[in-house]
Structure formats: C-alpha cells, structure tokens
Design a protein around this motif. Structure first.
Motif, PDB file in Angstrom:
ATOM      1  N   GLN A  55     -26.549  -4.724  16.595  1.00 36.27           N
ATOM      2  CA  GLN A  55     -26.715  -4.750  18.035  1.00 36.27           C
ATOM      3  C   GLN A  55     -25.181  -4.625  18.435  1.00 36.27           C
ATOM      4  OE1 GLN A  55     -29.202  -7.608  19.789  1.00 36.27           O
ATOM      5  NE2 GLN A  55     -28.767  -6.997  21.902  1.00 36.27           N
ATOM      6  N   HIS A  56     -24.346  -5.459  17.691  1.00 37.37           N
ATOM      7  CA  HIS A  56     -22.964  -5.216  18.488  1.00 37.37           C
ATOM      8  C   HIS A  56     -22.190  -3.827  18.140  1.00 37.37           C
ATOM      9  CE1 HIS A  56     -22.465  -9.441  19.546  1.00 37.37           C
ATOM     10  NE2 HIS A  56     -22.864  -9.865  18.521  1.00 37.37           N
ATOM     11  N   PRO A  84     -18.919 -12.068  17.188  1.00 39.71           N
ATOM     12  CA  PRO A  84     -18.384 -13.312  16.727  1.00 39.71           C
ATOM     13  C   PRO A  84     -18.424 -13.722  15.230  1.00 39.71           C
ATOM     14  CG  PRO A  84     -20.346 -13.934  18.030  1.00 39.71           C
ATOM     15  CD  PRO A  84     -20.248 -12.844  17.992  1.00 39.71           C
ATOM     16  N   ILE A  85     -17.345 -13.993  14.590  1.00 36.92           N
ATOM     17  CA  ILE A  85     -17.332 -14.371  13.243  1.00 36.92           C
ATOM     18  C   ILE A  85     -16.666 -15.658  13.015  1.00 36.92           C
ATOM     19  CG2 ILE A  85     -16.445 -13.580  10.907  1.00 36.92           C
ATOM     20  CD1 ILE A  85     -18.378 -11.734  11.788  1.00 36.92           C
ATOM     21  N   TRP A  86     -17.538 -16.498  12.199  1.00 34.63           N
ATOM     22  CA  TRP A  86     -17.022 -17.936  11.994  1.00 34.63           C
ATOM     23  C   TRP A  86     -16.027 -17.629  10.852  1.00 34.63           C
ATOM     24  CZ3 TRP A  86     -21.650 -17.485  14.505  1.00 34.63           C
ATOM     25  CH2 TRP A  86     -21.748 -18.113  15.753  1.00 34.63           C
ATOM     26  N   GLY A  98     -24.295 -10.868  -4.587  1.00 32.01           N
ATOM     27  CA  GLY A  98     -23.569 -11.382  -3.563  1.00 32.01           C
ATOM     28  C   GLY A  98     -22.616 -10.535  -2.747  1.00 32.01           C
ATOM     29  N   VAL A  99     -22.610 -10.512  -1.338  1.00 29.89           N
ATOM     30  CA  VAL A  99     -21.430  -9.520  -0.555  1.00 29.89           C
ATOM     31  C   VAL A  99     -20.940 -10.403   0.582  1.00 29.89           C
ATOM     32  CG1 VAL A  99     -22.826  -7.554  -0.920  1.00 29.89           C
ATOM     33  CG2 VAL A  99     -23.525  -8.849   0.884  1.00 29.89           C
ATOM     34  N   THR A 100     -19.922 -10.153   0.832  1.00 26.73           N
ATOM     35  CA  THR A 100     -19.278 -10.784   1.972  1.00 26.73           C
ATOM     36  C   THR A 100     -19.809 -10.585   3.363  1.00 26.73           C
ATOM     37  OG1 THR A 100     -17.533  -9.412   2.281  1.00 26.73           O
ATOM     38  CG2 THR A 100     -17.166 -11.030   0.508  1.00 26.73           C
ATOM     39  N   LEU A 101     -19.576 -11.244   4.293  1.00 26.19           N
ATOM     40  CA  LEU A 101     -19.934 -10.839   5.533  1.00 26.19           C
ATOM     41  C   LEU A 101     -19.138  -9.609   6.129  1.00 26.19           C
ATOM     42  CD1 LEU A 101     -21.592 -12.124   7.745  1.00 26.19           C
ATOM     43  CD2 LEU A 101     -19.648 -13.513   8.469  1.00 26.19           C
ATOM     44  N   LEU A 102     -17.919  -9.575   5.801  1.00 22.66           N
ATOM     45  CA  LEU A 102     -17.144  -8.292   6.052  1.00 22.66           C
ATOM     46  C   LEU A 102     -17.405  -7.086   5.371  1.00 22.66           C
ATOM     47  CD1 LEU A 102     -13.223  -9.634   6.347  1.00 22.66           C
ATOM     48  CD2 LEU A 102     -15.070  -9.236   8.198  1.00 22.66           C
ATOM     49  N   ASP A 103     -18.120  -7.280   4.195  1.00 27.13           N
ATOM     50  CA  ASP A 103     -18.972  -6.058   3.598  1.00 27.13           C
ATOM     51  C   ASP A 103     -20.038  -5.700   4.504  1.00 27.13           C
ATOM     52  OD1 ASP A 103     -17.189  -6.434   1.458  1.00 27.13           O
ATOM     53  OD2 ASP A 103     -18.470  -7.464  -0.017  1.00 27.13           O
ATOM     54  N   ILE A 104     -20.587  -6.285   4.686  1.00 28.25           N
ATOM     55  CA  ILE A 104     -22.018  -6.057   5.578  1.00 28.25           C
ATOM     56  C   ILE A 104     -21.524  -5.439   6.722  1.00 28.25           C
ATOM     57  CG2 ILE A 104     -23.630  -7.136   6.909  1.00 28.25           C
ATOM     58  CD1 ILE A 104     -24.714  -6.904   4.151  1.00 28.25           C
ATOM     59  N   ILE A 105     -20.627  -5.869   7.517  1.00 26.11           N
ATOM     60  CA  ILE A 105     -20.264  -5.206   8.777  1.00 26.11           C
ATOM     61  C   ILE A 105     -19.438  -3.899   8.395  1.00 26.11           C
ATOM     62  CG2 ILE A 105     -18.476  -5.518  10.532  1.00 26.11           C
ATOM     63  CD1 ILE A 105     -18.861  -8.508  10.272  1.00 26.11           C
ATOM     64  N   LEU A 133     -14.516  -7.306  16.224  1.00 27.64           N
ATOM     65  CA  LEU A 133     -14.822  -8.949  15.610  1.00 27.64           C
ATOM     66  C   LEU A 133     -14.193 -10.038  16.332  1.00 27.64           C
ATOM     67  CD1 LEU A 133     -14.927  -7.854  11.801  1.00 27.64           C
ATOM     68  CD2 LEU A 133     -16.901  -8.121  13.419  1.00 27.64           C
ATOM     69  N   ASP A 134     -14.683 -10.954  16.719  1.00 26.22           N
ATOM     70  CA  ASP A 134     -14.176 -12.061  17.237  1.00 26.22           C
ATOM     71  C   ASP A 134     -13.892 -13.158  16.420  1.00 26.22           C
ATOM     72  OD1 ASP A 134     -13.222 -13.633  19.546  1.00 26.22           O
ATOM     73  OD2 ASP A 134     -14.706 -13.318  20.602  1.00 26.22           O
ATOM     74  N   PHE A 135     -13.049 -13.290  15.802  1.00 26.12           N
ATOM     75  CA  PHE A 135     -12.896 -14.265  14.729  1.00 26.12           C
ATOM     76  C   PHE A 135     -12.750 -15.668  15.378  1.00 26.12           C
ATOM     77  CE2 PHE A 135     -11.752 -10.474  12.431  1.00 26.12           C
ATOM     78  CZ  PHE A 135     -12.204 -10.921  11.525  1.00 26.12           C
TER      79      PHE A 135
END
Lengths: 314, 314
Positions: B194-195, B203-205, B244-251, B264-266
C-alpha cells in the motif's frame, strides 16, 4: 521467618478459604495491614484484620472498592473446581479465566503494585518427569482446571510486561492441612482423613503408586507472606515440598496419625493422571528466601489433630 | 499436491477472510464438499461451494446448524486484533478465547471428527531463538493476541484428550498474499504494498533488521487442505517457510515487484517485539506431507500483481 511487612497494605481475595485463612494469619503475624474479601464473613473476624469485605469477586465494583489503596493483592479466589471444569470449557473460561484476569485489571487500575496469584503446580505441567519440575519445564495440563490456571498465568505475565503492576504466580503443589475440606475432591489428605475417621472405603485409582508433592498449608501461607515483599520482575514460582511421596505413603501416614485404618477400594487407573508430579523449589529459595519448614509427618499429625478435635460435633 | 478429499464434508468458518478465501479454493480443488460460514456472503459464491451460510460465529445456533453433518471444520474466524487486544484482556478472553472454544464444543457435539484451528506461529512463541522454533519450544507470547491463541490451543488439545473430536492447531507464521488488507496492521507485506503504491511513508520500528518467517497464503491454504485428511493424534503444527528474512529484505522485494520505491519512516524500537521469529516446519512435512511451494519472490510478485490490478478502482 518472613521479613516483616510493617504497614504494607495487603488485600486477600478468598480470605475465608482453606489457604486464605492461613495466609491471613501469616500476614497479620508479619505486621501487614490486611483487608479480607470473601463471599461471606466468618463468625469471628481474625485478630488483626483491618476490614473484612463481604462480596463476590465477579462483581467489579466490589474488587475496585476493596483494592483501592492496597499495596499488594493475594488472589486465592477460584470459581473453578477440577472435577467439573472439563464438562463446559466455555463456561470455565468465563467464570475462571476471564473473571480472574478482570479482577487483576481492576487491581492494576486501582494502583496496586503487586498481584500474587495462586496457580497450581499440581496441574499446569501435566507431563511426566523423573526429575522435579522446574518453572521452565513444558506445560501440557491434562484438565481444564490446569489449562485455565496456565492461561491466567500467561495473561498475568503480560500485565507484568505491558503495565505498571507486577505479577507473580505461585504454582502450589498439593496443599494439605487444617481446614481443608474433603467434599470437593480437591485434597487426598483430607479425603483420607475423612475415610479414616468415618470408616468408609476410600476409592483409589490405579495401585496407589502415583507420586505427588504434598506441601503443608502453613508453609504455603509463609510463601505468600514472603512474596508480598518480592521486588524482582514478574515471574512464576513453584511452591512445594520438593519431594515426592506415593498415594499409599500418604494413606499410611494418615492411618498412623489418626490411629484408624483406611479401607481402600482400588478402581481402574485413570489415563489422564500423570504418574509423577514433584516440584523443584529452588527458585522460591532464591527469589523469596522461602523453603518449607514442616515435615510431612508433622503436618499430617497437625491435620489429624484438627480432624479429631472436630469429632463428634461435626 | 494435496491428496484428494473426495466427498469429505468440510465447514470453513471465516470463509470470506484473507486466508479463508484461499482455503475454500484449495478445498474445492481437492474435491471436498465445502460449506462456507462468514458474517457476509461474497458477491459471487465461489464455484464448487455447496452452501454459503451467513451468520456470526458467536451465535451458537449458527455454529450448531452449520457444523451438523460435517466431517471437518477449518476454524479461521478471529474476533481479536493484535493491536487492540492488549487494552482489555477480560474482553479479549471473552470474545476470542471463550467464543472459539465454545464453537469447538458445539462442533464436537455436532459429531465433527476433526477441528483445525488457525493459531499464530508469529506470536505464540514470543522468545528469541537463533534456531528455527520447533513446536515444543517454550511459549511466552508478548501480546494478548498470542496469549489467547496459546490458551485456545491448550483448550483444544484438552478436547482432543477428553472427547471424541480430534483437534489440530496450525501455527501459521506471517502469511501474505493476494487479498490481504493493510488497514488492520496485520501484514507487513500488505502495508508495504500500500505504501509503495500510494507513495506514503511507511513507519518502521527499529532499524528494520528484525527477522520474520513469511509464508505465502496459497501454501497456507494447501496446509489446511492437507490437514483435512490428517489421521494422527491431536497436535500442534508449525506452518511457515522455514526461512527468515528481515523487514528491509521484504521492503526491497516489494519495491522490486511493484517498481515503486517505498519511503521509510524509522521510529524507535518497540521493546515488545522479538528480534527473530522463524519456524521449523519439519513436523508439517512428516505429519501432513506438506512443504511450502511458492518462493518469496514469486509470492510477492503475485501479490504485487493483485495490488496493481486493483488500481485505480480502489
């Protein structure tokens, strides 16, 4: 033995029950300011109790009023009975899990710092283990009572993580002692006392070789008193004797203490029973500086004295 | 891939949801006789569905009527949302745990043989683990959603022990795919889609290095289809990719698939998040002869295609 709780305000929920009465005595002796809550008030309010509140814990306004201004809550109320909980799980979840967690949430909203919950070391583990069970052992309860206790522990742990109030679940082994009733099929010692005194046959599932961990109620009360001063992170702590005895051992000890033999009625084994359930109690020693003080022989002798004094009036 | 379910009658509860629609397709393809139940009927009833029942699963008469005569039930309904469940635990217990267990009890009373529950491999474990999590790993969920899923698993396991109906909980990792919505903060892939498409900041925590196990919804559906033919004892089974994959990999994968970069908004790390959650899926291979078939690249490409086809109508 417990460090003084000088002036600490403690609400005991379920204060009129078997364990509750012993906890109230222990807290009063430790100088806590005790408020008691139960469905009914006893004929005589125990010495040292500041206030005895009569009400149902499922009434949210009762819990809110009683918990206001308290430092700690000892939660011993349970709307579940091991024997009936299996038949209607949805109702068990509502009356036991939801009601207990709701009470904890109300206490947290009242500003209570520490919530102590009476969990069940005798049922939450469920599995066989040759060695005493540590708190991190797998949990596979075999009845609804144990599943509910475990679920409550998890929600309380979460409250400890997410919110202000600290929570500690004491996993109590098989408690026994003066005041335990036999008619709710909760205590083997109480059942043996009654069969011994009344001369009725006691049903035994299997051959009586199952091993359990019996802990004297006075020691359990001291564990709750010690836990009222606990300052570590939210956790789960075993409270037992740390030693296993067979069902037949217990029956022999009761016979010796009462001087009256028990007729046994051996029935087929129940597959849902575990063969062995003994708790490792080293965490309680580390975190609460608590160890049990009363030997099985002494505890059963004291319990037998209580039963024999009730004759023939009862 | 699934063995045919020729003529087996299966009720899918929550058939209109993200996973439900894929499970219905998979079951129809495997020749099952599918009854669907959800709050609303879709505009077009999927081909091959015998009956679409419209009703609320918290209405006991609805579940009783829909489950009568079924061989198996796939239970995908959930009245909980991860984001809101933490704030009112007592209500979460009532609407999620009690409601689900009640539905299972009704199905058992209806004579259903097998009850399949969608649990959450992404939340029930809770703890860090360098190695993929096996089903016997300790469970310490860090949010109410995970605690409730775990509690339901335990009650269902008990039903499997005490009663006639067999129960299997599938612990689904992080499912993603066509049809997943982004507005309920449940799916990272959907949110990234969507983003990416709308050009809004995501937003990324933390730093995006947390590791998760993403499993394509078509593979999840195949796991439920395979489980409908399961004949072993009641159990719990992980359903994930096993990697496993990282959130950044997915993005990055989403950006590649859509061709549109994501801003990305950290934001500060959330202490309740675990760093790593990857499932060991060998039990699923052994018990269900199921392994995931769709690579992350293919699954995300398919998902991006679905999102892009929805433009600009949505």
């Amino acid at each position: 033995m417990s460090a003084g709780l000088g002036g600490r305000r403690v609400l005991v929920v379920g204060a009129g029950g078997f364990i509750g009465r012993h906890v109230v005595s222990g807290l009063v002796a430790a100088q806590a300011k005790v408020t008691a809550l139960d469905l009914a008030a006893p004929k005589r309010i125990p010495n040292g109790v500041v206030e005895w509140v009569t009400g149902n814990v499922s009434d949210e306004s009762v819990v809110a009023a009683a918990s206001a201004g308290q430092d700690a809550v000892v939660y011993l109320a349970s709307n579940s009975l091991p024997a009936s909980a299996n038949h209607d799980l949805a109702e068990e979840i509502n009356s036991h899990v939801r009601a207990t967690v709701k009470a904890a949430e109300i206490c947290e909203a009242s500003g209570v710092d520490l919530f102590l919950f009476a969990s069940s070391g005798g049922t939450v583990y469920g599995l066989e283990a040759d060695e005493p069970l540590v708190e991190d052992s797998p949990t596979r309860p075999r009845n609804a009572y144990g599943v509910s206790k475990l679920a409550i522990e998890h929600y309380l742990r979460l409250i400890g993580v997410l919110r202000h109030m600290k929570t500690v679940s004491l996993r109590i082994a098989n408690p026994y002692g003066e005041g335990q009733r036999s008619h709710r099929s909760q205590g083997v010692v109480a059942a043996a006392m009654q069969h011994s005194i009344e001369g009725t046959a006691m049903p035994i599932w299997g051959d009586g070789s199952v091993v359990r961990d019996f802990v004297y109620v006075g020691d359990v009360a001291e564990a709750f008193v010690a836990a009222c001063g606990y300052e570590g992170p939210s956790t789960v702590i075993n409270i037992g004797s740390g030693a296993g005895v067979t069902l037949l051992d217990i029956i022999r000890l009761v016979e010796t203490a009462t001087g009256r033999p028990i007729r046994l009625d051996f029935e087929p084994d129940r597959p849902i029973d575990v063969r062995r359930n003994v708790l490792d109690i080293r965490r309680a020693a580390r975190h609460l500086s608590w160890t049990p003080k009363v030997s099985l022989e002494s505890g059963i002798a004291a319990t037998a004295g209580w039963w024999l004094r009730r004759l023939p009036a009862d």
